[in-house]
Design an enzyme around this catalytic site. Structure first.
Site, short mmCIF file in Angstrom:
data_model
loop_
_atom_site.label_atom_id
_atom_site.label_comp_id
_atom_site.label_asym_id
_atom_site.label_seq_id
_atom_site.Cartn_x
_atom_site.Cartn_y
_atom_site.Cartn_z
CG HIS A 1 40.58 120.11 115.34
ND1 HIS A 1 41.66 120.69 116.14
CD2 HIS A 1 39.35 119.10 115.24
CE1 HIS A 1 41.15 119.27 116.92
NE2 HIS A 1 40.09 118.59 116.35
N GLY B 1 32.65 108.55 94.79
CA GLY B 1 34.33 108.91 95.68
C GLY B 1 33.58 107.21 96.43
NE ARG C 1 36.88 118.99 116.96
CZ ARG C 1 35.99 118.20 116.85
NH1 ARG C 1 36.34 118.74 115.14
NH2 ARG C 1 36.14 117.57 116.82
N GLY D 1 34.85 107.38 99.59
CA GLY D 1 35.29 107.78 101.53
C GLY D 1 33.75 106.76 102.38
C1 LIG Z 1 42.34 114.84 109.90
C2 LIG Z 1 40.79 114.60 110.32
C3 LIG Z 1 40.02 113.67 111.82
C4 LIG Z 1 38.89 113.83 111.32
N1 LIG Z 1 38.17 113.33 112.71
C5 LIG Z 1 36.89 112.72 112.86
C6 LIG Z 1 36.73 112.31 113.96
O1 LIG Z 1 37.06 111.83 114.51
N2 LIG Z 1 35.59 112.20 114.09
C7 LIG Z 1 33.99 113.01 112.51
O2 LIG Z 1 33.33 112.55 112.87
N3 LIG Z 1 34.65 113.26 111.98
C8 LIG Z 1 35.93 113.33 111.72
N4 LIG Z 1 37.02 113.98 110.56
C9 LIG Z 1 36.21 114.05 109.15
C10 LIG Z 1 35.49 113.19 108.49
O3 LIG Z 1 36.90 112.17 108.40
C11 LIG Z 1 35.06 113.59 107.27
O4 LIG Z 1 34.13 114.92 107.06
C12 LIG Z 1 34.18 112.30 106.39
O5 LIG Z 1 35.90 111.06 106.84
C13 LIG Z 1 33.73 112.11 105.06
O6 LIG Z 1 33.85 111.13 103.78
P1 LIG Z 1 33.00 111.61 102.88
O7 LIG Z 1 33.21 110.16 103.04
O8 LIG Z 1 31.74 112.25 102.55
O9 LIG Z 1 34.50 112.03 102.50
P2 LIG Z 1 35.80 111.46 101.51
O10 LIG Z 1 36.04 110.30 102.23
O11 LIG Z 1 37.05 112.28 102.01
O12 LIG Z 1 35.86 110.91 100.24
C14 LIG Z 1 36.27 111.96 99.12
C15 LIG Z 1 35.81 110.21 97.94
O13 LIG Z 1 36.28 111.20 96.49
C16 LIG Z 1 36.95 111.04 95.40
N5 LIG Z 1 36.58 111.74 95.12
C17 LIG Z 1 37.23 113.24 95.16
N6 LIG Z 1 36.97 114.28 94.26
C18 LIG Z 1 36.76 113.40 93.35
C19 LIG Z 1 36.73 113.95 91.78
N7 LIG Z 1 36.13 115.28 91.73
N8 LIG Z 1 36.54 112.05 90.96
C20 LIG Z 1 37.18 111.53 91.86
N9 LIG Z 1 36.66 111.04 93.23
C21 LIG Z 1 36.54 112.03 93.58
C22 LIG Z 1 37.86 110.37 96.74
O14 LIG Z 1 38.49 109.87 95.82
C23 LIG Z 1 37.35 110.42 97.67
O15 LIG Z 1 37.41 108.24 97.97
C24 LIG Z 1 38.27 114.38 110.72
C25 LIG Z 1 38.95 114.77 109.25
C26 LIG Z 1 40.00 115.50 109.31
C27 LIG Z 1 39.78 115.87 107.84
#
Ligand SMILES: Cc1cc2nc3c(=O)[nH]c(=O)nc-3n(C[C@H](O)[C@H](O)[C@H](O)COP(=O)(O)OP(=O)(O)OC[C@H]3O[C@@H](n4cnc5c(N)ncnc54)[C@H](O)[C@@H]3O)c2cc1C
Ligand code: HEM
Ligand code: HEM
Ligand code: SF4
Ligand code: F3S
Ligand code: FES
Lengths: 657, 253, 247
Positions: free
Chosen positions: A285, A59, A350, A61
């Protein structure tokens, strides 16, 4: 075995009660000393040894990219994976609103403790105090780090950073970058990651999907991935594995998540023994653009800030629902939030706003296609502030709305409806962010750790970056200090078994050659989940849902049609693997929702309400984390409870009337 | 790997102490490439282009002397050849200018063709449908327009400077050659075409040179640049077409 | 509505592709362009034909994963991403030609999917500020005037979709690169590496096989985030400056 008071007769037939568990890694003592203590006590790794230690991070993100960059910088050998064509496209990019930090730059009385308090309360008292306090403490460093990287946060004319208030808290602590906060933060982390890739400390594998976890002698030692372009099944081994694979909101098919969001990485780990905690906690939401038809593939979020000036209503009379809203006179409109919650009005949290919208639609007073929508009306605001002023505040959101719906919100009220947005549940982790499998760490939305039963706005970004930049790099060294561990041969039986299971599964998908497309199963699953495990859940509905999902799953394995070959770019095949895992997860979510016979945060049980119909929490019986252990393909999951102890915050019932 | 500078916050904020020592990782690395960068090439084009503009404006001024009478015009031509005397030999300055112009032309054409070929290597398979009509036109107009200008210059030098091509009799002073030539409508036409090509080339070229040299970094600067381009193009076209037209219509005898 | 689609089909990077013709009926104007292709794919799978591969992820115009050339225009007739283009921009009976981004630096992987890692490698060459985790000063230690902050933000809006390259008649990546250089160059934090950054990124850009810019402006017209041409001029200026500093 702890006795369960929660168990209704219906639910215990779906699971087995297991031993309670505890978070052994968290230090005790004064809350503000816990993180410094842990950082000090966690073993160190000498810089010269770091090169010999390898870390897999799935991941890219906010959580994964920041962890990979930081670990790479520190000198570890990092292998990073994502399913998109570039690490910059992880779904963190879509976050709009902002990121919280207790900087108190506005001098309005913010502090670590206040952020901690707000987050625990916002989570409806279902999160761990130690974790949340640490989050608040680290939040300030996140802002510093991001600014140093060049993240262009909004600034005032004097050059200082600007803040806004967000999500019903009383201080201005949200840092933002227009409506693109997630994008800007992710690009910062992505650039730091790319820098390490250039430096050779991080090996990047894009378009690679993790399909299995490799465990050797009880420890997580590697992953099996599929190269999504050539179809090759690859084995990657390391001293430790970190999952940062995001949330599983796509179990609902329609959500604000990206098309590729999935549960595969965490689900595969769950099947290998990692506990899955609180899977039923999902956030809905309230302000999303409603569904327009069967073809719809995802839902788009409209920033919550719209509720500051827009008024939400539906017709009083069902018969008016088909009319042009402008022709419905004031007395015939029901501004239901203002009516039911006079103190907070359109600004209730929310979960409350979402449920109220559902209720009026269930009464048949919803508007738009399928009666699934309520009006968000700016006519008053336009009259009061003028169209130009409304345009300057919300212009870009209005444009998005117009592009998607073809309606002009300056003239006709917007239609909105709640949508699945975030999943608070995830793999169970301890204070070190280590799962119940030694050597498997889980960060970001993929773990369950910090938000409890409901997440406050602007706190997911904070958690992802806290985990990746500051928490994981400090806790994982305690584990790595014992390494490097024995090198595992690729022909080790455990590795071969994992690889072959992946290959067989893929072969199997291609051989079924049934009649239904993968998407049709995904849609069917989504409908069950939304109807019965969505905004409002009942024991009856959940029990039905479990049966329906079992049937759907059985049908899927008989009847799905996946065309093409294993050794090429094959998007149907990718989806099939994801949907297969979502089907299993969906069932566990329903079981979890069924067993938790209380209403808390994003989880609303129609059976557990106050006299006036509001959510009723049951602290007596449910102040615990539900950590589920996989029970085998035909077996039942086992429930392990981790009790939540509140030493610094007093538990209270929320009220917004 | 290049473990040179580890750019820390303290590099730009001297009052901050860095308490973290990491295993050195690289900052900006550099790749080896073949030949000059595309930006170097277009800078060469811009600089040589500006030299041309200088020449074109000066030449225009000289041509306009015809309105002051044949004597003035001839005197001007002679004056050109005497520039820098006695420090330089007769025609010395003129040759220096000629050499500069020839070098500029070689540089200009080289960069134009080098970029042209890199662009076609950068997209080998074509789109089935293209809609970038405007810029396709501009890019073709610049490239083919430039080639047309080059051909014209060769013709023009053979015509006026070396007196090799004699369109309307053999005259030994420049003013007579000029007047006699432009009494023929088709000679005027050739020149009008050339001037039109020049105007087009400059209209885009001046603006482009400004872009390339980094003069367009704000909306205001963009506006200024656009005005400058139009101004140069219009002045050039008008300045060049006046003498031939005046001669053709008998205003200058 | 009923549409005729000419879609580029290509088995893999090593095979040659060709346009193929499809007819699709019952397209609703509320569909996004990609949802229209989803519907086509469902029909193809039902008929036992290989579905059309195309990239998308967020489907809300921010991740930069999607990108098709529609009737000769990168991201289609509106200034937005392909996933945010809706079928109401078309009318019944239209014939629509759908192609992948075409540039040697973006090889086609299958059908409409391309490999854009060259853009990541340009960032690797210097599109960052070196700020090791934990070494940052307080965020307010360094004020940034609003004008600079706004211009930095404008550059930072790029989503790395590659439409600029697809649209440029020279297949040049200058708008993408200029956006990053402007973003980082406007900030005080970006100064220490400013010269090295531009030199190294431009070198990488050329090494990847992108074409040079001849100021044609097509890129900016196609950019879904409206990145203006002046970022290219800024980059040129930074490069000249770096060269004058002997980089
Ligand atoms: C539309 C929207 C608006 C939001 N607004 C806000 C906000 O204003 N403020 C706030 O705090 N939060 C907000 N959130 C929530 C927040 O954005 C997310 O919870 C957070 O960014 C998640 O980050 P992460 O790094 O955990 O995962 P993600 O950013 O989802 O990253 C997941 C990663 O894992 C990889 N991956 C997944 N499965 C696999 C696999 N099987 N094999 C290899 N790679 C894989 C993907 O390629 C990606 O790189 C929002 C969410 C959404 C959907
Ligand atoms: C060999 C023939 C020529 C060719 C192929 C040619 C081609 C070009 C091209 C493609 C450009 C555009 C560069 C850009 O957009 O960045 C250009 C610019 C320019 N050309 Fe020419 N040209 C030629 C001859 C000439 C001549 C003879 C003159 C002068 C009379 C001239 C003057 C200019 C000027 C002033 C510019 C602007 C500089 C710039 O664009 O950077 N060119 N030329
Ligand atoms: C219609 C208008 C023009 C007229 C009347 C004109 C006239 C002349 C004359 C009389 C000479 C000879 C000068 C001498 O040998 O003393 C000359 C030379 C020249 N002209 Fe022009 N010209 C015109 C347009 C142009 C244009 C459009 C160009 C190129 C862009 C051009 C480029 C040149 C060059 C390169 C020379 C040679 C200079 C030298 O080396 O001596 N001219 N022109
Ligand atoms: S500059 Fe615009 S078109 Fe180019 S990659 Fe960035 S967002 Fe896409
Ligand atoms: S279209 Fe191409 S030529 Fe330059 S201005 Fe844009 S990169
Ligand atoms: S799919 Fe993310 S921008 Fe289009």
């Amino acid at each position: 075995m702890t006795d369960t008071l929660s168990g209704t007769e219906a639910d215990t037939k779906f699971y087995t009660q297991g031993e309670p568990i505890a978070d052994a890694a968290a230090p005790g003592g004064p809350i503000e000393d816990r993180w410094p203590t842990r950082k000090f006590e966690a073993k160190l790794v000498n810089p010269a040894n770091r090169r010999k230690l390898s870390v897999i991070i799935v991941g890219t993100g906010l959580a994964g990219a920041s962890a990979a960059a930081t670990m790479g910088e520190a000198g570890y050998h990092v292998k990073s994976f994502c399913y998109q064509d570039s690490p910059r496209r992880a779904h963190s990019i879509a976050a709009q609103g902002g990121i919280n930090a207790s900087k108190n730059y506005k001098g309005d009385g913010d502090s670590d403790f206040r952020l901690f308090y707000d987050t625990v309360k916002g989570g409806d008292y279902r999160s761990r105090e130690s974790n949340v306090y640490r989050l608040a403490e680290v939040s300030k460093s996140i802002i510093d780090q991001c600014v140093a990287q060049g993240v262009p946060f909004a600034r005032e004319y004097g050059g200082l950073l600007d803040n806004r208030s967000f999500g019903g808290v009383q201080v201005s602590r949200t840092f933002y970058a227009r409506g693109q906060t997630g994008q800007q933060l992710l690009i910062g982390a992505y650039q730091a990651l790319e820098r390490q890739i250039a430096a050779g400390t991080v090996e990047m594998h894009t378009r690679h999907e993790m399909l299995e976890l490799v465990m050797v002698e009880g420890k997580a030692r590697g992953i099996i991935v599929r190269d999504m372009v050539t179809g090759e099944i690859e084995t990657h081994m390391a001293d430790t594995v970190v999952l940062a694979s995001g949330g599983y909101g796509n179990v609902f098919y329609l959500s604000t998540n990206a098309m590729g969001c999935n549960v595969t990485a965490t689900w595969r780990a769950h099947r290998k023994g990692a506990h899955f905690a609180n899977p039923c906690y999902t956030q809905i939401h309230p302000t999303c653009i409603p569904v327009s038809g069967d073809h719809q593939s995802k839902l788009t979020l409209m920033s919550e800030s719209l509720r500051n000036d827009g008024r939400i209503w539906v017709p009083k009379d069902e018969a008016d629902c088909g009319k042009d809203p402008r022709d419905i006179p004031e007395p015939d409109r029901d501004y239901y939030l203002e009516r039911i919650y006079p103190a907070f009005g359109n600004l209730v949290p929310r979960d409350i706003a979402s449920r109220a919208a559902k209720n009026v639609c269930d009464e048949g007073r919803g508007v738009g296609p399928g009666g699934l929508g309520v009006y968000l009306d700016f006519a008053d605001a336009i009259e009061r502030l003028g169209e130009d002023s409304v345009r300057s505040k919300y212009g870009n959101l209005f444009d998005i709305y117009e592009r998607i719906t073809g309606e002009n919100p300056y003239q006709v009220p917007m239609r909105i409806y709640p949508a699945v947005h975030y999943t608070m549940g995830g793999l169970w982790v301890d204070y070190d962010l280590q799962s119940s499998i030694p050597g498997l760490f889980v960060i970001g939305e993929a773990n369950f750790s910090d938000h409890g039963a409901n997440r406050l706005g602007a706190s997911a970004l904070m958690q992802g970056l806290a985990d990746g930049y500051f928490v994981l790099p400090n806790t994982i060294r305690n584990y790595l200090a014992d390494g490097p561990f024995d090198k595992i041969d690729e022909n080790d039986p455990a590795v071969v078994e994992a690889r072959e299971s992946v290959e067989n599964r893929i072969k199997h998908f291609l051989e079924i050659n049934g009649t239904r497309t993968v998407d049709s199963y995904h849609k069917a699953l989504g409908k069950i989940m939304w109807d019965k495990c969505g905004m409002e859940r009942t024991a009856e509905g959940l029990t039905e849902a479990i049966g329906e999902i079992k049937d759907l799953k059985a049908d899927f394995w008989q009847n799905v049609r996946v065309l093409g070959t294993a050794d090429s770019l094959n998007q149907s095949l990718e989806k099939a693997g994801r949907v297969a895992d979502l089907l299993e997860l969906g069932e566990l979510m329903c079981i979890d929702a069924l067993h938790r016979n209380e209403s808390c945060g994003g989880h609303f049980r129609a059976e557990s309400v106050t006299e006036d119909g509001e959510a009723l929490r049951d602290d007596e019986n449910f102040a615990y984390v539900a950590a589920w252990e996989f029970g085998g393909d035909d077996g039942q999951p086992t429930l392990h409870k981790e009790d939540l102890n509140y030493e610094f915050i007093e538990l209270k019932q929320r009220s917004y009337k | 790997m290049h473990a040179d500078i580890v750019g820390r916050a303290s590099d730009y904020l001297p009052n901050v102490t860095c308490n973290i020592t990491f295993v050195a990782t690289s900052t900006v690395s550099s790749t080896t490439r073949n030949g000059p960068s595309t930006i170097a090439l277009k800078s060469l084009m811009a600089i040589t282009g500006l030299i041309f503009i200088g020449f074109v404006l000066a030449h225009m001024y000289g041509n306009l002397k015809i309105f002051a009478g044949e004597a003035a015009f001839n005197e001007y031509a002679e004056h050109l050849r005497e520039l820098g005397e006695p420090l330089l030999p007769h025609e010395g300055m003129l040759w220096i200018l000629r050499i500069v112009l020839i070098l500029a032309l070689v540089g200009h054409a080289y960069s134009a063709f080098a970029l042209w070929s890199r662009a076609s290597n950068a997209r080998k398979s074509r789109y089935a449908v293209t809609k970038a009509a405007k810029s396709m036109f501009v890019s073709k107009a610049m490239r083919w327009g430039g080639v047309a200008l080059l051909l014209f210059i060769v013709f023009h030098i053979l015509h006026f400077t070396t007196n090799t091509i004699q369109v309307n009799g053999d005259y030994d002073n420049p003013a007579d050659r000029l007047v006699s030539s432009f009494e023929l409508w088709w000679v005027v036409l050739i020149y009008l075409f050339a001037v039109a090509a020049l105007g087009m080339h400059l209209l885009h070229g001046v603006w482009a040179a400004g872009m390339t040299l980094g003069l367009n970094t704000s909306a205001k600067a963009a506006e200024r640049l656009r005005i400058a381009a139009i101004l140069v193009a219009v002045v050039t076209v008008v300045g060049y077409i006046l003498p031939p037209l005046a001669i053709l219509f008998g205003i200058i005898p | 509505m009923k549409l005729t689609l000419n879609i580029w089909r290509q088995e893999s990077q090593s095979t040659t592709g060709a346009m193929k013709n499809y007819v699709i009926d019952n397209v609703s104007e509320d569909m996004s362009f990609l949802e229209m292709l989803d519907v086509l794919n469902e029909e193809l799978i039902e008929k036992g034909e290989d579905p059309v591969a195309f990239d998308s992820d967020c489907r809300e115009g921010i991740c930069g994963m999607c990108g098709l050339v529609i009737n000769g225009q990168a991201h289609g007739p509106e200034v937005t991403t392909t996933c945010q283009l809706h079928m109401r921009s078309f009318k019944d009976g239209d014939e629509i030609t759908i192609e992948p981004w075409r540039a040697e630096a973006f090889p086609v992987l299958k059908d409409l999917c391309t490999n854009r890692e060259s853009l990541d490698r340009i960032i690797q060459a210097g599109g960052y500020i070196s700020a090791n985790t934990g070494a940052a000063p307080d965020a307010h230690a360094n004020l940034v005037p609003k004008d600079n902050a706004d211009r930095a933000f404008m550059g930072a809006e790029c989503i790395g979709c590659g439409a600029c390259v697809a649209a440029c008649p020279n297949a040049s990546g200058m708008l993408f690169m200029g956006a990053k250089i402007t973003h980082l160059g406007e900030l005080p934090q970006g100064q220490p590496e400013r010269d090295a950054r531009v030199v190294s990124m431009v070198d990488q850009h050329d090494a990847e096989g992108f074409g040079g810019c001849t100021n044609l402006g097509e890129c900016s017209r196609a950019c879904p985030k409206g990145i203006p041409l002046n970022v290219i001029s800024q980059m040129n200026r930074d490069l000249l400056r770096a060269k004058s500093h002997g980089k």
